[in-house]
Enzyme design. Structure first.
Site, PDB file in Angstrom:
ATOM      1  CD  GLN A 123      -4.799   1.990   5.323  1.00 48.34           C
ATOM      2  OE1 GLN A 123      -5.165   0.829   5.336  1.00 48.34           O
ATOM      3  NE2 GLN A 123      -5.496   2.932   4.732  1.00 48.34           N
ATOM      4  CG  ASP A 175       0.715   8.326   3.270  1.00 44.58           C
ATOM      5  OD1 ASP A 175      -0.344   8.114   2.656  1.00 44.58           O
ATOM      6  OD2 ASP A 175       0.767   8.764   4.437  1.00 44.58           O
ATOM      7  CE  LYS A 230       0.045   1.192   0.243  1.00 49.66           C
ATOM      8  NZ  LYS A 230       0.629   2.234   1.085  1.00 49.66           N
ATOM      9  N   GLY A 254      -5.234   6.766   0.000  1.00 47.67           N
ATOM     10  CA  GLY A 254      -5.322   7.683  -1.130  1.00 47.67           C
ATOM     11  C   GLY A 254      -4.161   7.442  -2.059  1.00 47.67           C
ATOM     12  CG  HIS A 255      -3.464   4.431  -4.143  1.00 49.38           C
ATOM     13  ND1 HIS A 255      -3.966   3.198  -4.455  1.00 49.38           N
ATOM     14  CD2 HIS A 255      -2.812   4.291  -2.984  1.00 49.38           C
ATOM     15  CE1 HIS A 255      -3.632   2.344  -3.499  1.00 49.38           C
ATOM     16  NE2 HIS A 255      -2.938   2.984  -2.607  1.00 49.38           N
TER      17      HIS A 255
END
Ligand code: IMP
Length: 442
Positions: free
Chosen positions: A223, A13, A16, A40-41
């Site tokens: 991650q 988180d 990225k 999740g982005h």
């Protein structure tokens, strides 16, 4: 460039997605190499928000190659939903390629993930319950179903039977679950195969050809280092290797293809799920950072645990990844504080001081963060575009991190928008090349 790896330098988180999105502009291809839809982005572009879990962030650029490498575990339903959602917003997804060797998350993996957590009770890891661990376990046990199996009905059925057989006991409580019916499952996965067929490819060869051709490839990690199954805070980790080394095995390219390795870190620390977190803040300040930083999971919506920046962990991540540069995200979140804390060492239960990350888990669990307090700053940073635009406190904070992490800062995030960043000379040199582009002056 040509090969640049982007990895999380904390517990995931770190932002990225935004950095990959920025670099994708200068690259030709973006490839994911590990993890799955536990990641999740969120990308904000022209005021529009995009949430991606599996598809590399580069998909938003027309004409860029996007690749899901063999090291990724794919829930095909999630992937197809993501493709459909992008298409509905007029994004061209035809350039996506999926490794035929990537492993598939099956309905029983989802059930086993949740059941495993429930069984652990108080000791649970706090997984995202997306079936990631059980899928990687099957891969290692050589009972996995791969993307290429979707294209062969007979093999698919055989492999599903073989994979479910040793799980009979643990799946007994789900006997009546319709998703576990062999016929239904095979039919469902064959349909996924038809939908994905046009994207399935020998992605290792494709990447080799791109790199041979001098094209720029961005390897996008999911991650972060501290969640690495080998080097992270085991067992409170994910089931893959989010380190730069995994970019090679997770895509099928050799280490010589990699030129740059950028580690992404927030200006503070967050963690979701259980496990040690020495610089965690349990007070008002922790709550303030959570609220200001919007620290709630993209994948699960869970509130994230928050704390000061941990330089012991960051140095460890820099070493494990051989980082060539550091990206500091969300510096703006710390505006308005009189003092900013930063963890420079740990103190063990018996009083020993640790500058390096302790290798023994028991020691780590009993450490407390030793903090250095730095002067804060009040100004909003949203409009800063060069280092010299930053107020003194913020600039000194960045310099302090650079010195203690032993890695130059390439890029600093000062707001959610893609234009809200500060490129340093180090960043411009490695992406655009020395002497080109605007130069930030300190
Ligand atoms: P799993 O990857 O779902 O098995 O979860 C294992 C651990 O990794 C849990 O503590 C999760 O919260 C954490 N985790 C997995 N993916 C992410 C991520 O993308 N960001 C942050 N933490 C993650």
């Amino acid at each position: 460039m040509p090969g640049i790896v982007i990895v999380g330098a904390q517990w995931g988180d770190e932002g990225k997605g935004k950095i990959t999105d920025l670099l994708a502009e200068h690259g030709d291809a973006v490839v994911r190499f590990q993890g799955g839809n536990n990641a999740g982005h969120t990308i904000v572009r022209d005021g529009e928000e995009w949430k991606l879990h599996l598809i590399p962030s580069g998909i938003l650029y027309p004409g860029k190659r996007c690749v899901i490498g063999n090291g990724v575990v794919i829930d095909p339903k999630v992937l197809i939903d993501e493709l459909d959602a992008l298409r509905a917003r007029r994004i061209d997804v035809s350039g996506l390629r999926i490794s035929a060797n990537a492993h598939l998350i099956m309905p029983y993996h989802l059930l086993l993930d949740s059941a495993g957590e429930a069984k652990l009770g108080k000791l649970q890891i706090g997984t995202t319950r997306r079936g990631i661990g059980p899928c990687y376990a099957d891969k290692a046990a050589r009972l996995g179903i791969r993307v290429q199996d979707l294209l062969d009905e007979k093999i698919l059925k055989k492999k599903i039977v073989a994979a479910m057989e040793p799980k009979r006991l643990s799946l007994r409580p789900f006997e009546k679950d319709p998703t576990l019916d062999l016929h239904t499952m095979t039919e469902e996965y064959l349909v996924y195969g038809h939908r994905l067929e046009q994207h399935i490819a020998d992605t290792s060869k494709l990447l080799w050809e791109l790199l041979e051709d001098g094209q720029k490839v961005i390897f996008e990690g999911a991650q972060g280092a501290m969640l690495d199954i080998d080097h992270g805070t085991y067992p409170f980790v994910t089931s893959s290797n989010p380190l730069s080394g995994a970019a090679c095995v997770g895509t099928g390219v050799g280490p010589k293809a990699i030129d740059e390795i950028w580690g992404i870190s927030k200006a503070y620390t967050t963690r979701v799920g259980a496990g040690p977190f020495p610089s965690e803040l349990h007070d008002e300040m922790g709550e303030t950072i959570r609220k200001r930083g919007g620290e709630f999971g993209t994948t699960t919506g869970r509130p994230r645990r928050t704390g000061w920046l941990d330089l012991v962990a960051l140095r460890y991540a820099a070493r494990l990844n051989t980082l060539t540069a550091l990206v500091l995200t969300k510096l703006d979140v710390l505006s308005g504080l009189d003092r900013v804390g930063v963890c420079t060492s740990y103190r063990g239960a018996e009083g020993a001081e640790f500058d390096d990350f302790p290798y023994h888990q028991t020691v780590l669990h009993h450490t407390t963060a030793q903090l250095t307090e730095l002067k804060g700053w009040q100004e909003d940073l949203g409009e800063c575009r060069t280092l010299s635009d930053l107020p003194d406190g913020a600039r000194e904070y960045v310099q302090f991190i650079e010195e203690h992490a032993g890695t130059p800062v390439a890029l600093i995030g000062v707001g959610p928008g893609r234009e809200q960043v500060i490129w340093t000379d180090a960043g411009l040199d490695s992406i655009i090349g020395p002497g080109e582009g605007a130069r930030a002056t300190v």
